[in-house]
Design a protein around this motif. Sequence first.
Motif, PDB file in Angstrom:
ATOM      1  N   GLY A 164       0.471  -1.045  -0.167  1.00  0.00           N
ATOM      2  CA  GLY A 164       0.107   0.156  -0.371  1.00  0.00           C
ATOM      3  C   GLY A 164       0.401   1.059   0.016  1.00  0.00           C
ATOM      4  N   TRP A 165       2.009   1.337  -0.230  1.00  0.00           N
ATOM      5  CA  TRP A 165       3.225   2.676  -0.079  1.00  0.00           C
ATOM      6  C   TRP A 165       4.497   1.819   0.574  1.00  0.00           C
ATOM      7  CZ3 TRP A 165       5.608   0.704   4.467  1.00  0.00           C
ATOM      8  CH2 TRP A 165       5.767   0.314   5.622  1.00  0.00           C
ATOM      9  N   ILE A 166       4.902   3.395   0.228  1.00  0.00           N
ATOM     10  CA  ILE A 166       6.431   3.105  -0.402  1.00  0.00           C
ATOM     11  C   ILE A 166       7.044   4.161   0.298  1.00  0.00           C
ATOM     12  CG2 ILE A 166       8.547   3.178  -1.608  1.00  0.00           C
ATOM     13  CD1 ILE A 166       6.712   2.583  -4.015  1.00  0.00           C
ATOM     14  N   LEU A 167       8.317   3.814   1.920  1.00  0.00           N
ATOM     15  CA  LEU A 167       8.838   4.432   2.172  1.00  0.00           C
ATOM     16  C   LEU A 167      10.584   4.955   1.569  1.00  0.00           C
ATOM     17  CD1 LEU A 167       7.827   3.732   6.045  1.00  0.00           C
ATOM     18  CD2 LEU A 167       7.159   5.328   4.739  1.00  0.00           C
ATOM     19  N   THR A 168      10.244   6.341   1.327  1.00  0.00           N
ATOM     20  CA  THR A 168      12.455   6.307   0.733  1.00  0.00           C
ATOM     21  C   THR A 168      12.809   7.144   1.767  1.00  0.00           C
ATOM     22  OG1 THR A 168      11.248   6.662  -1.269  1.00  0.00           O
ATOM     23  CG2 THR A 168      13.380   7.412  -0.756  1.00  0.00           C
ATOM     24  N   PRO A 169      14.028   6.942   2.792  1.00  0.00           N
ATOM     25  CA  PRO A 169      14.674   7.983   3.704  1.00  0.00           C
ATOM     26  C   PRO A 169      15.564   8.228   2.926  1.00  0.00           C
ATOM     27  CG  PRO A 169      15.438   5.295   4.148  1.00  0.00           C
ATOM     28  CD  PRO A 169      13.956   5.271   2.749  1.00  0.00           C
ATOM     29  N   GLY A 170      15.740   9.914   3.177  1.00  0.00           N
ATOM     30  CA  GLY A 170      16.059  10.853   2.386  1.00  0.00           C
ATOM     31  C   GLY A 170      17.190  11.544   3.468  1.00  0.00           C
TER      32      GLY A 170
ATOM     33  N   THR B 246      18.696  20.389   5.059  1.00  0.00           N
ATOM     34  CA  THR B 246      17.611  20.259   6.114  1.00  0.00           C
ATOM     35  C   THR B 246      17.389  18.598   7.281  1.00  0.00           C
ATOM     36  OG1 THR B 246      15.922  19.214   4.793  1.00  0.00           O
ATOM     37  CG2 THR B 246      16.130  21.588   5.324  1.00  0.00           C
ATOM     38  N   GLY B 247      18.856  17.911   6.588  1.00  0.00           N
ATOM     39  CA  GLY B 247      19.334  16.628   7.521  1.00  0.00           C
ATOM     40  C   GLY B 247      18.171  15.318   7.161  1.00  0.00           C
ATOM     41  N   HIS B 248      17.417  14.771   8.148  1.00  0.00           N
ATOM     42  CA  HIS B 248      16.952  13.430   7.693  1.00  0.00           C
ATOM     43  C   HIS B 248      15.426  13.648   7.308  1.00  0.00           C
ATOM     44  CE1 HIS B 248      20.063  10.768   8.345  1.00  0.00           C
ATOM     45  NE2 HIS B 248      20.060  11.273   9.627  1.00  0.00           N
ATOM     46  N   CYS B 249      14.641  13.109   6.467  1.00  0.00           N
ATOM     47  CA  CYS B 249      13.417  13.135   6.148  1.00  0.00           C
ATOM     48  C   CYS B 249      13.395  11.784   5.116  1.00  0.00           C
ATOM     49  CB  CYS B 249      13.564  13.728   4.599  1.00  0.00           C
ATOM     50  SG  CYS B 249      14.257  13.199   3.409  1.00  0.00           S
ATOM     51  N   ILE B 250      11.712  11.431   5.538  1.00  0.00           N
ATOM     52  CA  ILE B 250      11.175  10.540   5.304  1.00  0.00           C
ATOM     53  C   ILE B 250      10.474  10.373   3.775  1.00  0.00           C
ATOM     54  CG2 ILE B 250       9.747   8.314   5.655  1.00  0.00           C
ATOM     55  CD1 ILE B 250      11.048   8.721   9.166  1.00  0.00           C
ATOM     56  N   ASN B 251      10.608  10.115   2.931  1.00  0.00           N
ATOM     57  CA  ASN B 251       9.543  10.444   1.795  1.00  0.00           C
ATOM     58  C   ASN B 251       8.595   9.328   2.318  1.00  0.00           C
ATOM     59  OD1 ASN B 251       7.730   9.485  -1.172  1.00  0.00           O
ATOM     60  ND2 ASN B 251       8.536  11.906  -1.364  1.00  0.00           N
TER      61      ASN B 251
ATOM     62  N   ALA C  37      16.674   4.276  12.341  1.00  0.00           N
ATOM     63  CA  ALA C  37      18.178   4.214  11.174  1.00  0.00           C
ATOM     64  C   ALA C  37      18.614   5.338  11.256  1.00  0.00           C
ATOM     65  CB  ALA C  37      17.591   3.930  10.279  1.00  0.00           C
ATOM     66  N   ALA C  38      17.594   6.652  10.651  1.00  0.00           N
ATOM     67  CA  ALA C  38      18.601   7.997  10.655  1.00  0.00           C
ATOM     68  C   ALA C  38      18.439   8.871  11.646  1.00  0.00           C
ATOM     69  CB  ALA C  38      16.812   8.998  10.480  1.00  0.00           C
ATOM     70  N   GLY C  39      18.963   7.433  13.062  1.00  0.00           N
ATOM     71  CA  GLY C  39      18.983   8.192  14.893  1.00  0.00           C
ATOM     72  C   GLY C  39      18.530   9.105  15.794  1.00  0.00           C
ATOM     73  N   HIS C  40      17.061   8.813  15.620  1.00  0.00           N
ATOM     74  CA  HIS C  40      16.346   9.568  16.153  1.00  0.00           C
ATOM     75  C   HIS C  40      15.973   8.314  16.783  1.00  0.00           C
ATOM     76  CE1 HIS C  40      16.745  12.859  13.763  1.00  0.00           C
ATOM     77  NE2 HIS C  40      17.051  12.820  12.985  1.00  0.00           N
TER      78      HIS C  40
END
Length: 115
Positions: A65-71, A76-81, A108-111
Amino acid sequence: MTQLTKWPATVNGLISTALERGVNPADLLVELERELGPCPRPPAGYTLTKGKSELWIGDDIVNTGWILTPGWNFDTGHCINVWTVKDRDLTPQEALELGTALIQAAQAAGHRAGK
């Protein structure tokens, strides 16, 4: 929290900034490191997206149903699309799966929770 940097995000950006200031790009690197500290770096395993974007992306997390792309963006640093095939309602199970995947991507992004 969003942080902005004065570092150029690409080699082309470095060259453009150096030309604007009338200095050699190598000299500009030395100056920037002295003024701003070490240059921010994308996470290991991330690749720069094609085109004019300055977004570095990690491996997709794929579900039916969805795709997450870590960026990671230089400024601005980390984001998740989060991408979905179409605008639709999630079942409770899909919502739990998406929530779990979002938490794992953020970790995984350190948060960590509460930060």
